[in-house]
Every structure is written in C-alpha cells, then in structure tokens.
Design a protein around this motif. Structure first.
Motif, PDB file in Angstrom:
ATOM      1  N   PRO A  13       0.826  -1.209   0.000  1.00  0.00           N
ATOM      2  CA  PRO A  13       0.000   0.000   0.000  1.00  0.00           C
ATOM      3  C   PRO A  13       0.865   1.265   0.000  1.00  0.00           C
ATOM      4  O   PRO A  13       1.932   1.302   0.605  1.00  0.00           O
ATOM      5  CB  PRO A  13      -0.820  -0.114   1.284  1.00  0.00           C
ATOM      6  CG  PRO A  13      -0.240  -1.224   2.082  1.00  0.00           C
ATOM      7  CD  PRO A  13       0.692  -1.993   1.209  1.00  0.00           C
ATOM      8  N   MET A  14       0.353   2.292  -0.686  1.00  0.00           N
ATOM      9  CA  MET A  14       1.062   3.575  -0.756  1.00  0.00           C
ATOM     10  C   MET A  14       0.202   4.726  -0.232  1.00  0.00           C
ATOM     11  O   MET A  14       0.515   5.877  -0.447  1.00  0.00           O
ATOM     12  CB  MET A  14       1.483   3.864  -2.202  1.00  0.00           C
ATOM     13  CG  MET A  14       2.533   2.933  -2.739  1.00  0.00           C
ATOM     14  SD  MET A  14       4.084   2.992  -1.834  1.00  0.00           S
ATOM     15  CE  MET A  14       4.657   4.621  -2.235  1.00  0.00           C
ATOM     16  N   GLY A  15      -0.891   4.403   0.396  1.00  0.00           N
ATOM     17  CA  GLY A  15      -1.794   5.443   0.897  1.00  0.00           C
ATOM     18  C   GLY A  15      -2.983   5.596  -0.026  1.00  0.00           C
ATOM     19  O   GLY A  15      -2.847   5.519  -1.249  1.00  0.00           O
ATOM     20  N   GLY A  16      -4.145   5.760   0.568  1.00  0.00           N
ATOM     21  CA  GLY A  16      -5.355   5.823  -0.240  1.00  0.00           C
ATOM     22  C   GLY A  16      -5.568   4.493  -0.939  1.00  0.00           C
ATOM     23  O   GLY A  16      -5.347   3.430  -0.369  1.00  0.00           O
ATOM     24  N   ASP A  17      -5.964   4.574  -2.197  1.00  0.00           N
ATOM     25  CA  ASP A  17      -6.175   3.354  -2.981  1.00  0.00           C
ATOM     26  C   ASP A  17      -4.929   2.916  -3.740  1.00  0.00           C
ATOM     27  O   ASP A  17      -4.917   1.855  -4.349  1.00  0.00           O
ATOM     28  CB  ASP A  17      -7.311   3.572  -3.992  1.00  0.00           C
ATOM     29  CG  ASP A  17      -8.659   3.734  -3.311  1.00  0.00           C
ATOM     30  OD1 ASP A  17      -8.828   3.215  -2.189  1.00  0.00           O
ATOM     31  OD2 ASP A  17      -9.539   4.379  -3.900  1.00  0.00           O
ATOM     32  N   ALA A  18      -3.881   3.728  -3.725  1.00  0.00           N
ATOM     33  CA  ALA A  18      -2.687   3.447  -4.523  1.00  0.00           C
ATOM     34  C   ALA A  18      -1.820   2.372  -3.875  1.00  0.00           C
ATOM     35  O   ALA A  18      -1.733   2.261  -2.653  1.00  0.00           O
ATOM     36  CB  ALA A  18      -1.872   4.716  -4.731  1.00  0.00           C
ATOM     37  N   ARG A  19      -1.185   1.580  -4.747  1.00  0.00           N
ATOM     38  CA  ARG A  19      -0.254   0.550  -4.310  1.00  0.00           C
ATOM     39  C   ARG A  19       1.039   0.677  -5.113  1.00  0.00           C
ATOM     40  O   ARG A  19       1.028   1.131  -6.244  1.00  0.00           O
ATOM     41  CB  ARG A  19      -0.849  -0.845  -4.573  1.00  0.00           C
ATOM     42  CG  ARG A  19      -2.104  -1.103  -3.813  1.00  0.00           C
ATOM     43  CD  ARG A  19      -3.048  -2.069  -4.479  1.00  0.00           C
ATOM     44  NE  ARG A  19      -2.491  -3.338  -4.913  1.00  0.00           N
ATOM     45  CZ  ARG A  19      -3.151  -4.163  -5.751  1.00  0.00           C
ATOM     46  NH1 ARG A  19      -4.334  -3.855  -6.237  1.00  0.00           N
ATOM     47  NH2 ARG A  19      -2.614  -5.299  -6.103  1.00  0.00           N
ATOM     48  N   TRP A  20       2.141   0.281  -4.489  1.00  0.00           N
ATOM     49  CA  TRP A  20       3.382   0.100  -5.233  1.00  0.00           C
ATOM     50  C   TRP A  20       3.302  -1.333  -5.732  1.00  0.00           C
ATOM     51  O   TRP A  20       3.475  -2.286  -4.976  1.00  0.00           O
ATOM     52  CB  TRP A  20       4.593   0.315  -4.344  1.00  0.00           C
ATOM     53  CG  TRP A  20       5.878   0.237  -5.119  1.00  0.00           C
ATOM     54  CD1 TRP A  20       6.672  -0.863  -5.268  1.00  0.00           C
ATOM     55  CD2 TRP A  20       6.496   1.278  -5.851  1.00  0.00           C
ATOM     56  NE1 TRP A  20       7.754  -0.573  -6.053  1.00  0.00           N
ATOM     57  CE2 TRP A  20       7.683   0.750  -6.429  1.00  0.00           C
ATOM     58  CE3 TRP A  20       6.190   2.616  -6.092  1.00  0.00           C
ATOM     59  CZ2 TRP A  20       8.537   1.502  -7.213  1.00  0.00           C
ATOM     60  CZ3 TRP A  20       7.047   3.364  -6.872  1.00  0.00           C
ATOM     61  CH2 TRP A  20       8.208   2.807  -7.428  1.00  0.00           C
ATOM     62  N   LEU A  21       2.965  -1.474  -7.016  1.00  0.00           N
ATOM     63  CA  LEU A  21       2.636  -2.775  -7.581  1.00  0.00           C
ATOM     64  C   LEU A  21       3.517  -3.026  -8.796  1.00  0.00           C
ATOM     65  O   LEU A  21       3.398  -2.330  -9.805  1.00  0.00           O
ATOM     66  CB  LEU A  21       1.153  -2.793  -7.974  1.00  0.00           C
ATOM     67  CG  LEU A  21       0.606  -4.037  -8.660  1.00  0.00           C
ATOM     68  CD1 LEU A  21       0.763  -5.279  -7.786  1.00  0.00           C
ATOM     69  CD2 LEU A  21      -0.868  -3.816  -9.021  1.00  0.00           C
ATOM     70  N   THR A  22       4.414  -3.996  -8.667  1.00  0.00           N
ATOM     71  CA  THR A  22       5.298  -4.313  -9.786  1.00  0.00           C
ATOM     72  C   THR A  22       5.134  -5.778 -10.185  1.00  0.00           C
ATOM     73  O   THR A  22       4.799  -6.630  -9.368  1.00  0.00           O
ATOM     74  CB  THR A  22       6.783  -4.051  -9.470  1.00  0.00           C
ATOM     75  OG1 THR A  22       7.242  -4.964  -8.479  1.00  0.00           O
ATOM     76  CG2 THR A  22       7.011  -2.613  -9.013  1.00  0.00           C
ATOM     77  N   VAL A  23       5.384  -6.027 -11.453  1.00  0.00           N
ATOM     78  CA  VAL A  23       5.406  -7.381 -11.998  1.00  0.00           C
ATOM     79  C   VAL A  23       6.734  -7.586 -12.710  1.00  0.00           C
ATOM     80  O   VAL A  23       7.395  -6.618 -13.113  1.00  0.00           O
ATOM     81  CB  VAL A  23       4.221  -7.654 -12.964  1.00  0.00           C
ATOM     82  CG1 VAL A  23       2.896  -7.592 -12.220  1.00  0.00           C
ATOM     83  CG2 VAL A  23       4.219  -6.699 -14.144  1.00  0.00           C
ATOM     84  N   VAL A  24       7.108  -8.861 -12.830  1.00  0.00           N
ATOM     85  CA  VAL A  24       8.340  -9.237 -13.520  1.00  0.00           C
ATOM     86  C   VAL A  24       8.063 -10.453 -14.384  1.00  0.00           C
ATOM     87  O   VAL A  24       7.080 -11.165 -14.194  1.00  0.00           O
ATOM     88  CB  VAL A  24       9.497  -9.566 -12.541  1.00  0.00           C
ATOM     89  CG1 VAL A  24       9.942  -8.341 -11.772  1.00  0.00           C
ATOM     90  CG2 VAL A  24       9.118 -10.692 -11.597  1.00  0.00           C
ATOM     91  N   SER A  25       8.972 -10.718 -15.291  1.00  0.00           N
ATOM     92  CA  SER A  25       8.896 -11.929 -16.102  1.00  0.00           C
ATOM     93  C   SER A  25       9.116 -13.139 -15.207  1.00  0.00           C
ATOM     94  O   SER A  25      10.037 -13.144 -14.375  1.00  0.00           O
ATOM     95  CB  SER A  25       9.963 -11.892 -17.197  1.00  0.00           C
ATOM     96  OG  SER A  25      10.082 -13.150 -17.816  1.00  0.00           O
TER      97      SER A  25
END
Length: 129
Positions: free
Chosen positions: A33-45
């Motif tokens: 979570p990054m506050g509010g509805d935002a997320r630090w969301l990453t994907v990788v191969s």
C-alpha cells in the motif's frame, strides 16, 4: 547504470494486476500500500524474477490521464514486450479475449503485434526474425 524499473500508467491497478499476471504471464514482485487506494505494484517476467520490474502505476494525476488517453487515441504503444513465439502468444491471447489492434506483422527485423491491456494502454509485443 542499468534499468531496474519501468512504469506504465494504468486506470485500475487490480484489473492491471490480473491482466499482466493471468493473461501476459508475469508474476507479482512487489505489492504494498502507498496510501489511499494506490499501491506500489510491480510485476516481472516469470523467466527473470530478478530482472526489470514493471510498475503498474495509477494514473491519478491529471497529466498522466491526459497523456495515457492521448497516446492510446493516437495508436502509440505505452511499452513493448519481447516474445520468442509471437504467433503462439497472439493465438493464446486472442483465445483469452484480448483485443488486438494489429496481428503479428513484419516490421524490418521483427514481427510486431499491438493489443489493448484493458487498463487504458496499447502494448506492443515483438519477436526478432
């Protein structure tokens, strides 16, 4: 220097995570979570879990939304992914309901295809020939 993170604006992070993992086959690397509805969301191969991360960045800033909509309307891909078998990926993704704007097409030394990611972007995929 080396590239470790790149981002693409998305209009819905949950929908983006589902598309990028279940349809494209990436795996979630970071989801916090990054506050509010935002997320630090990453994907990788899945083939390179320590490789470059793609940040599925919320387009909540008005400039980001304007930019995303403008390049989508103009047919410009937000990014491009490499594949070793573009025809196979095209057929698999088409069967999953992905909307393609361009089927695999020769473009110089590569084959390219262009599809919608369901989150406001056009994405290119390419294969060296």
């Amino acid at each position: 220097m080396r590239i470790t993170l790149s981002s693409v604006f998305v209009d819905d992070q949950a929908k983006a995570q589902k598309f990028y993992t279940e349809v494209l086959g990436f795996v979630t690397k970071v989801d916090m979570p990054m506050g509010g509805d935002a997320r630090w969301l990453t994907v990788v191969s899945k083939d390179d879990p320590e490789g470059v991360q793609l940040l599925l960045e919320p387009n909540q800033h008005p400039a980001a939304t304007t930019f995303q909509k403008a390049i989508f309307a103009d047919g410009i891909p937000a990014t491009s992914f490499a594949t070793t078998d573009i025809q196979k990926d095209y057929e698999r993704m088409t069967a999953l309901g992905v909307v393609f704007r361009q089927k695999p097409t020769p473009a110089g030394p590569v084959l390219t295809a262009l599809f919608e990611d369901t989150c406001g972007n056009l994405i290119s995929m390419h294969q060296m020939i």
